[in-house]
Design a protein around this motif. Structure first.
Motif, PDB file in Angstrom:
ATOM      1  N   ARG A  89       8.964   0.638   2.713  1.00 33.66           N
ATOM      2  CA  ARG A  89       9.096   2.060   2.362  1.00 33.66           C
ATOM      3  C   ARG A  89      10.536   2.535   2.487  1.00 33.66           C
ATOM      4  O   ARG A  89      10.858   3.642   2.097  1.00 33.66           O
ATOM      5  CB  ARG A  89       8.245   2.909   3.318  1.00 33.66           C
ATOM      6  CG  ARG A  89       6.804   2.563   3.302  1.00 33.66           C
ATOM      7  CD  ARG A  89       6.063   3.441   4.271  1.00 33.66           C
ATOM      8  NE  ARG A  89       6.197   4.839   3.908  1.00 33.66           N
ATOM      9  CZ  ARG A  89       5.867   5.836   4.685  1.00 33.66           C
ATOM     10  NH1 ARG A  89       5.409   5.607   5.889  1.00 33.66           N
ATOM     11  NH2 ARG A  89       5.999   7.076   4.280  1.00 33.66           N
ATOM     12  N   LYS A 100       2.302   1.802  -3.373  1.00 32.20           N
ATOM     13  CA  LYS A 100       1.275   2.172  -4.353  1.00 32.20           C
ATOM     14  C   LYS A 100       0.948   3.664  -4.224  1.00 32.20           C
ATOM     15  O   LYS A 100       0.807   4.367  -5.223  1.00 32.20           O
ATOM     16  CB  LYS A 100       0.026   1.321  -4.072  1.00 32.20           C
ATOM     17  CG  LYS A 100      -1.045   1.419  -5.116  1.00 32.20           C
ATOM     18  CD  LYS A 100      -2.150   0.430  -4.793  1.00 32.20           C
ATOM     19  CE  LYS A 100      -3.350   0.634  -5.676  1.00 32.20           C
ATOM     20  NZ  LYS A 100      -4.431  -0.307  -5.356  1.00 32.20           N
ATOM     21  N   MET A 101       0.842   4.123  -2.972  1.00 31.94           N
ATOM     22  CA  MET A 101       0.540   5.540  -2.752  1.00 31.94           C
ATOM     23  C   MET A 101       1.687   6.426  -3.226  1.00 31.94           C
ATOM     24  O   MET A 101       1.485   7.574  -3.607  1.00 31.94           O
ATOM     25  CB  MET A 101       0.276   5.804  -1.253  1.00 31.94           C
ATOM     26  CG  MET A 101      -1.000   5.200  -0.725  1.00 31.94           C
ATOM     27  SD  MET A 101      -2.462   5.786  -1.578  1.00 31.94           S
ATOM     28  CE  MET A 101      -2.831   4.427  -2.651  1.00 31.94           C
ATOM     29  N   ARG A 123       4.904  -3.753   6.149  1.00 26.06           N
ATOM     30  CA  ARG A 123       4.396  -2.525   5.528  1.00 26.06           C
ATOM     31  C   ARG A 123       5.337  -1.358   5.827  1.00 26.06           C
ATOM     32  O   ARG A 123       5.467  -0.430   5.030  1.00 26.06           O
ATOM     33  CB  ARG A 123       2.999  -2.240   6.086  1.00 26.06           C
ATOM     34  CG  ARG A 123       2.245  -1.181   5.343  1.00 26.06           C
ATOM     35  CD  ARG A 123       0.827  -1.078   5.828  1.00 26.06           C
ATOM     36  NE  ARG A 123       0.740  -0.699   7.228  1.00 26.06           N
ATOM     37  CZ  ARG A 123      -0.389  -0.660   7.927  1.00 26.06           C
ATOM     38  NH1 ARG A 123      -1.528  -1.007   7.356  1.00 26.06           N
ATOM     39  NH2 ARG A 123      -0.403  -0.312   9.195  1.00 26.06           N
ATOM     40  N   PHE A 183       0.796  -1.237   0.000  1.00 23.72           N
ATOM     41  CA  PHE A 183       0.000   0.000   0.000  1.00 23.72           C
ATOM     42  C   PHE A 183       0.832   1.293   0.000  1.00 23.72           C
ATOM     43  O   PHE A 183       0.595   2.180  -0.835  1.00 23.72           O
ATOM     44  CB  PHE A 183      -0.998  -0.019   1.159  1.00 23.72           C
ATOM     45  CG  PHE A 183      -1.980   1.102   1.090  1.00 23.72           C
ATOM     46  CD1 PHE A 183      -2.947   1.129   0.098  1.00 23.72           C
ATOM     47  CD2 PHE A 183      -1.938   2.150   1.989  1.00 23.72           C
ATOM     48  CE1 PHE A 183      -3.848   2.178   0.009  1.00 23.72           C
ATOM     49  CE2 PHE A 183      -2.833   3.194   1.910  1.00 23.72           C
ATOM     50  CZ  PHE A 183      -3.793   3.203   0.922  1.00 23.72           C
ATOM     51  N   PRO A 184       1.815   1.433   0.909  1.00 23.42           N
ATOM     52  CA  PRO A 184       2.579   2.692   0.890  1.00 23.42           C
ATOM     53  C   PRO A 184       3.330   2.897  -0.425  1.00 23.42           C
ATOM     54  O   PRO A 184       3.489   4.035  -0.871  1.00 23.42           O
ATOM     55  CB  PRO A 184       3.557   2.558   2.062  1.00 23.42           C
ATOM     56  CG  PRO A 184       3.523   1.142   2.471  1.00 23.42           C
ATOM     57  CD  PRO A 184       2.230   0.560   2.014  1.00 23.42           C
TER      58      PRO A 184
END
Lengths: 303, 332
Positions: free
Chosen positions: B150, B101-102, B146, B98-99
């Motif tokens: 990053r 993708k953002m 997660r 998710f991070p």
């Protein structure tokens, strides 16, 4: 000795359970059966007859009424009107409901006051709401008078133009149901753990992205409740139509199934045909809401 | 790439001041633990660094850049929450991705990074599961996954092991320590569990009522607590504090002796007392001895067979007695 005691206890417990059943369950079930289940069965039965106030003898006609309905262009038109109203109400109320709920969540100081304001139309009688809106929307009502004062010579006939009336009525139903949807979405938003929002913020999901990927999927249970409730309410709408347009203008521009049922039963006095229509409406609502409920519940997750 | 500096940082909620003023430097790659009792402001401090709370005044610098008013996502930090804060509607792979993708990374890179993180955290076989289908430990690993994809400047952990059972907690403790060794990134870890603080930290920051009482390595805090609060907070079982005659004799307002630094004898010693309770743990025996100076807790070896009601004599190890003045500050 101990065997006897144990038997006595078992018998006493059985009596106790039977007593509880009689006190707590039987009254509710009886009332439900008498005022809900029996009328439904009775209506379904009448729908299988040719009962009519002017006809001396009522005969069992099987599915004739249903077959006539399915081939009737009038019923098709009424069904289309009902579906259009339902779609507008479900889509419009959901979009506005979630938007307002998100705004109310931001403005914490006004939260309680505004939440009550938005809920007021829900507790008002549909007839009262319709009378108020009618006085605003009739050709010489407040809205058109105001528009004329701004130089618009021929303002729309909100309730008198057959191409607009259905949308005006739908808009009023959206307005009335909005408070319910807002409250359900606010409850849904309150149920999203704060940490998930914070994690999304740290992960870089802001604004629309956060809504699309996090908030909206987690509002799935609220969306399910709202959609099913709105769908059922809109599909059986009667009061607003009766007060605002009486099914018109013209030949049934805003006539819905529920309105047609009442008209057929009490104006045309064709109880058998009207009951079949009511039965068909019940079947359509039951199937549609079950399908929608199942489809939407698949999106829901547990934490 | 993960030096964090706090300068005169304060936080108030209305008229209530949670953090009066804090200055702290955290070096790149350091594992720093914020520890303190409930309500001491340790989580608030972490949330200020994360950007989830706005500072009332002061500055937060990351690698020399002032990020005080920057949005959380722009601070290049990752945070692991006590409740895991996983997205329940996404699979493990989607959660970890998710991070990225953002951040707009391309799908191939995202896929590779997710697989790498999953391999490091033993999650490879769970990538298509939802958080609701995982155990507590696995969920926490996903939350860590997660965070690591990053490649943040620093990791922030807010009591990440509090929801786990004792056995899993000790396993995850080791895993996080190993992860720190492996990633060599700055980690700030909030806990109220001093075992976690003592075993994981390069440096511990002891907080009380929003102020820093002492900063130091675990053994430094254990051996040389700066004041009564740190002395009482660090160490388990807690340090014994004695006033009156026992303290006067050592020219102190209060003396402190850790339970493991007290000798016990059946015949001779400085303080006489009767055993109120004896807890035999096998490796250790904890004795609660009622003396004229108050109740003294003693940690003796597991072989001792003292029982409730026995008369015993206690003698502190002279060089392990901590002396405190009238204001509670250590001296001598």
């Amino acid at each position: 000795m101990s065997q006897n005691v144990s038997n006595r206890r078992r018998i006493l417990r059985a009596w106790h359970d039977a007593g509880n059943f009689a006190i707590f369950v039987v009254p509710g079930v009886t009332v439900f059966a008498a005022v809900v289940f029996a009328p439904i069965l009775w209506t379904m039965w009448i729908g299988l007859t040719n009962e009519r106030a002017t006809r001396p003898q009522t005969l069992f006609v099987g599915l004739d009424n249903y077959l006539t309905l399915l081939g009737s262009s009038t019923f098709h038109a009424v069904l289309v009107n009902t579906v259009i109203i339902t779609l507008i109400v479900v889509v419009g109320t959901n979009i506005l409901g979630v938007s307002i709920a998100l705004l109310l969540r931001l403005e914490t100081r006004l939260y309680s006051a505004l939440r009550s304001v938005f809920f007021v139309p829900v507790i008002l009688s549909a007839v009262v709401v319709s009378v108020i809106w009618r006085s605003l929307l009739v050709d010489d009502g407040l809205l058109n008078t105001t528009l004329r004062s701004f130089g618009i010579q021929n303002p729309p006939g909100w309730l008198s133009d057959p191409s607009i009336a259905l949308y005006s009525v739908s808009g009023i139903i959206v307005w009335q149901m909005l408070g319910f949807a807002v409250v359900v979405y606010l409850a849904g938003l309150a149920g999203i753990p704060k940490e998930i929002d914070e994690a999304a913020e740290i992960d870089g999901a802001v604004g629309w992205q956060r809504f699309r990927y996090i908030t909206w999927p987690l509002l799935a249970p609220s969306f399910t409740i709202n959609t099913v409730m709105l769908m059922i309410s809109a599909f059986k709408v009667y009061d607003q139509i009766a007060v605002l347009t009486n099914g018109g203008p013209g030949t049934g521009a805003t006539t819905t199934i529920a309105f047609k049922v009442v008209e057929t039963a009490f104006v045309e006095q064709r109880a058998g045909y009207a009951s079949a229509m009511a039965g068909l409406m019940l079947i359509i609502i039951a199937i549609a809401s079950t399908l929608v409920l199942r489809a939407l519940q698949r999106r829901e997750v547990t934490y | 790439m993960g030096k964090i500096q706090l300068r005169n940082l304060t936080k108030s909620f209305g008229s209530v001041t949670i953090i009066p003023s804090i200055d702290l430097d955290i070096d790149d790659g350091e594992f720093v633990v914020f520890v303190g009792p409930s309500g001491c402001g340790k989580s608030t401090l972490l949330r200020l660094i994360a950007g989830l709370e706005s500072a009332t005044s002061g500055n937060i610098l990351i690698d020399g850049r002032d990020v005080t008013i920057e949005a959380p996502a722009r601070r290049k930090l990752a945070m692991v929450f006590q409740s895991y804060a996983l997205y329940p509607h996404m699979t493990v792979a989607q959660n970890i991705a998710f991070p990225l993708k953002m951040a707009g990374e391309n799908p191939d890179d995202i896929n590779r990074k997710v697989k790498d993180a999953a391999r490091v955290l033993n999650l490879t076989h769970h990538l298509e599961r939802r958080p609701g289908q995982l155990s507590g430990g696995q969920r926490q690993r996903v939350a860590i996954g997660r965070a690591i994809v990053r490649q943040p400047a620093a990791f922030l952990f807010d009591e990440p092991l509090s929801n786990l059972d004792a056995e899993l907690r000790s396993t995850m403790r080791l895993e996080i320590s190993e992860l720190h060794q492996h990633l060599k990134r700055t980690m700030i870890y909030v806990t109220h569990d001093q075992v976690e603080a003592m075993t994981m930290a390069d440096r511990i920051v002891v907080l009380n009522a929003g102020t820093i009482e002492q900063v130091g390595s675990p053994l430094e805090l254990y051996r040389n607590p700066r004041n009564l609060f740190v002395a009482g907070f660090i160490g388990s079982p807690k340090m014994n504090f004695l006033k009156g005659q026992a303290a006067d004799k050592r020219k102190a307002a209060t003396i402190g002796v850790r339970p493991e630094h007290i000798g016990i004898s059946g015949t001779l010693g400085e303080w006489q007392g009767r055993v109120g309770a004896a807890e035999h743990l096998g490796s250790d025996t904890f004795l609660h001895v009622h003396t004229d100076h108050g109740t003294i807790n003693v940690r003796a070896n597991g072989e001792i067979d003292a029982a409730r009601g026995d008369m015993v004599y206690l003698t502190p190890e002279t060089d392990k007695v901590h002396k405190f003045d009238g204001e509670g500050k250590a001296f001598g």
